[in-house]
Structures are given as C-alpha cells and as structure tokens.
Design a protein around this motif. Structure first.
Motif, short mmCIF file in Angstrom:
data_model
loop_
_atom_site.label_atom_id
_atom_site.label_comp_id
_atom_site.label_asym_id
_atom_site.label_seq_id
_atom_site.Cartn_x
_atom_site.Cartn_y
_atom_site.Cartn_z
N ILE A 114 52.67 38.00 36.38
CA ILE A 114 51.58 37.09 36.04
C ILE A 114 50.25 37.80 36.29
O ILE A 114 50.17 38.80 36.99
CB ILE A 114 51.63 35.79 36.87
N ALA A 115 49.19 37.25 35.69
CA ALA A 115 47.87 37.84 35.84
C ALA A 115 47.28 37.48 37.19
O ALA A 115 47.40 36.34 37.65
CB ALA A 115 46.95 37.36 34.73
N PHE A 116 46.64 38.45 37.84
CA PHE A 116 45.88 38.16 39.05
C PHE A 116 44.68 37.31 38.68
O PHE A 116 44.07 37.47 37.62
CB PHE A 116 45.43 39.46 39.70
N ASP A 117 44.33 36.37 39.56
CA ASP A 117 43.21 35.46 39.35
C ASP A 117 42.21 35.64 40.50
O ASP A 117 42.57 35.54 41.67
CB ASP A 117 43.74 34.02 39.33
N GLU A 118 40.95 35.92 40.16
CA GLU A 118 39.91 36.11 41.18
C GLU A 118 39.78 34.90 42.10
O GLU A 118 39.35 35.02 43.25
CB GLU A 118 38.57 36.40 40.52
#
Length: 242
Positions: A172-176
């Motif tokens: 999954i994409a990292f989220d800030e």
C-alpha cells in the motif's frame, strides 16, 4: 476489498501511538484490542477497569474473530491493534488466514520498565513476548505470509523510514498523515484508555526516541533475560528503512 491488517504487539510498546498513526489515514478504520474482554473473562486477571472492559466487548473469541475476519467494512484498510497475551492457547487461529499480519516488538527491559509504572507486578504472561514469538511462528505457518516485523525503537528513531518500508511491504502507499495526528481521545479507543492512554492522548506524533532510565529490581531484570532470546529471534527479522 478491504485490507485487514492485524498488528500484534505486547503492552507498553507504542501500540496505541501506532494505532493513532494508522487511524489518521482517511482510508483506514481501526479497532482497539478486541480480545481484551475475552482474555479477562478467561483469566480473571486483576486489571484496572476490568468490569468496564468486560461490559464493553464480547467475551466470545469466536464471535470476535468472525467480526475481525468476515465482516465487510467500508474503508479500504481495517487496522486491528492486538495484544499477544490476549491470545490464549485455546483459540483456534484458523481465522487469521484471512488477515494480513505485522508484528510490533520492543526490548523486554524497556517493556517491563514501563509496565511496572502502571501495574504492581509483572510476569511472562503479562508482557506477552514469549507468546508473541509463538504467534509469529503459528500465524506464519497458517497463512504462509512473510510477516513484517518492526521494532518500536526503530520507529521512534525514523518514523517515516520504517512506516514507508512497512507500507511498501504490505503493498500500500505510505501516507504522510501517518506521521502526526490531533491530540485527545478517540471514539475508537477502548474504555480502558482512561487508565493507560494519558501519554498518547497528549501526543500529536511519535515521540523522539530517548533511552529510558531503567529502574528494575533484580527479579524484573531476570524476567527480561528470560524473554530476551524470544525477542532477539524476532528482532533479527525486523524491517529496516532503506
């Protein structure tokens, strides 16, 4: 389809801060220690707010496991914060096959040092490190997953790097948004938050790592030594930032 992530930790191990991190993603719903009431009902452990915990959750592990593994959720990610010592050995772990697993570990010296600030006594069963290694092996066998392990010290030293690597490993994409969150309590917190979550409620991000001042008795140090081999077996497999 919802990605159901089970994060397996012991107590006093930034597990609630980690839950805050995931909950601050707009695509994620969280659940806080769903097997706690079951654990208390089975063990009669003398825990703060035990009556409130027992009244707040199902004490039937089969009912809880079905909610975690079979129910459909609206969010893309369903993050489950689990305590390893809540997983008593009479639980059939087959349900874990439907989840994606991660393990959050911490040096037993630091776990015990923190635990005894909140509880008058401590044992192997209380800190769940030996059970954590057992569960890692059992769930690996059941699921066939190469389960990622992260260490709390690594997270505090480099939150962005470790969380980015964990997200990459999970596909999954990292989220800030995982790096900070609003202070205060959450509706998703367990009723026991009043006793345990004071520091987390005052936080808005992962605290910078500070070497803890260890104030342990000889018995507590021996307990840490008993658990160190189990911890080291997991530690050697931990994720490192790129």
């Amino acid at each position: 389809m919802t990605l159901k992530i089970a994060m397996w930790s012991g107590p006093r191990n930034i597990s609630t801060a980690m839950m805050r991190s995931w909950e601050n993603r707009k695509d994620t719903q969280v659940v806080d220690e769903p097997f706690y009431a079951y654990y208390l009902a089975q063990t009669n452990a003398d825990h703060p707010m035990a009556k409130e915990v027992l009244a707040s959750q199902s004490t039937d592990w089969q009912d809880v496991s079905e909610q975690l593994s079979k129910v459909k959720y609206q969010h893309n990610i369903f993050y489950q914060k689990h305590m390893t010592h809540h997983m008593l050995e009479d639980i059939d772990l087959t349900w874990t096959k439907k989840l994606t697993h991660c393990f959050l570990i911490r040096d037993p010296l630091c776990v015990i040092n923190s635990y005894v600030k909140k509880m008058p006594s401590v044992s192997n069963d209380d800190i769940g490190i030996k059970r954590q290694l057992q569960l890692y092996k059992q769930i690996t066998d059941i699921t066939g997953q190469d389960i990622p392990i992260i260490d709390s010290k690594d997270v505090l030293l480099n939150p962005r790097g470790i969380l980015s690597k964990l997200c990459e490993t999970l596909g999954i994409a990292f989220d800030e948004n995982m790096l900070s969150w609003p202070t205060g309590s959450r509706a998703s917190d367990g009723v026991w938050a009043k006793h345990w979550y004071e520091n987390v409620e005052a936080s808005n991000s992962f605290a910078a790592y500070q070497k803890p001042l260890l104030k342990l008795t000889e018995q507590q140090r021996l307990l840490a030594q008993e658990n160190d081999n189990d911890y080291q077996q997991l530690y050697q497999k931990r994720l490192l930032a790129d």
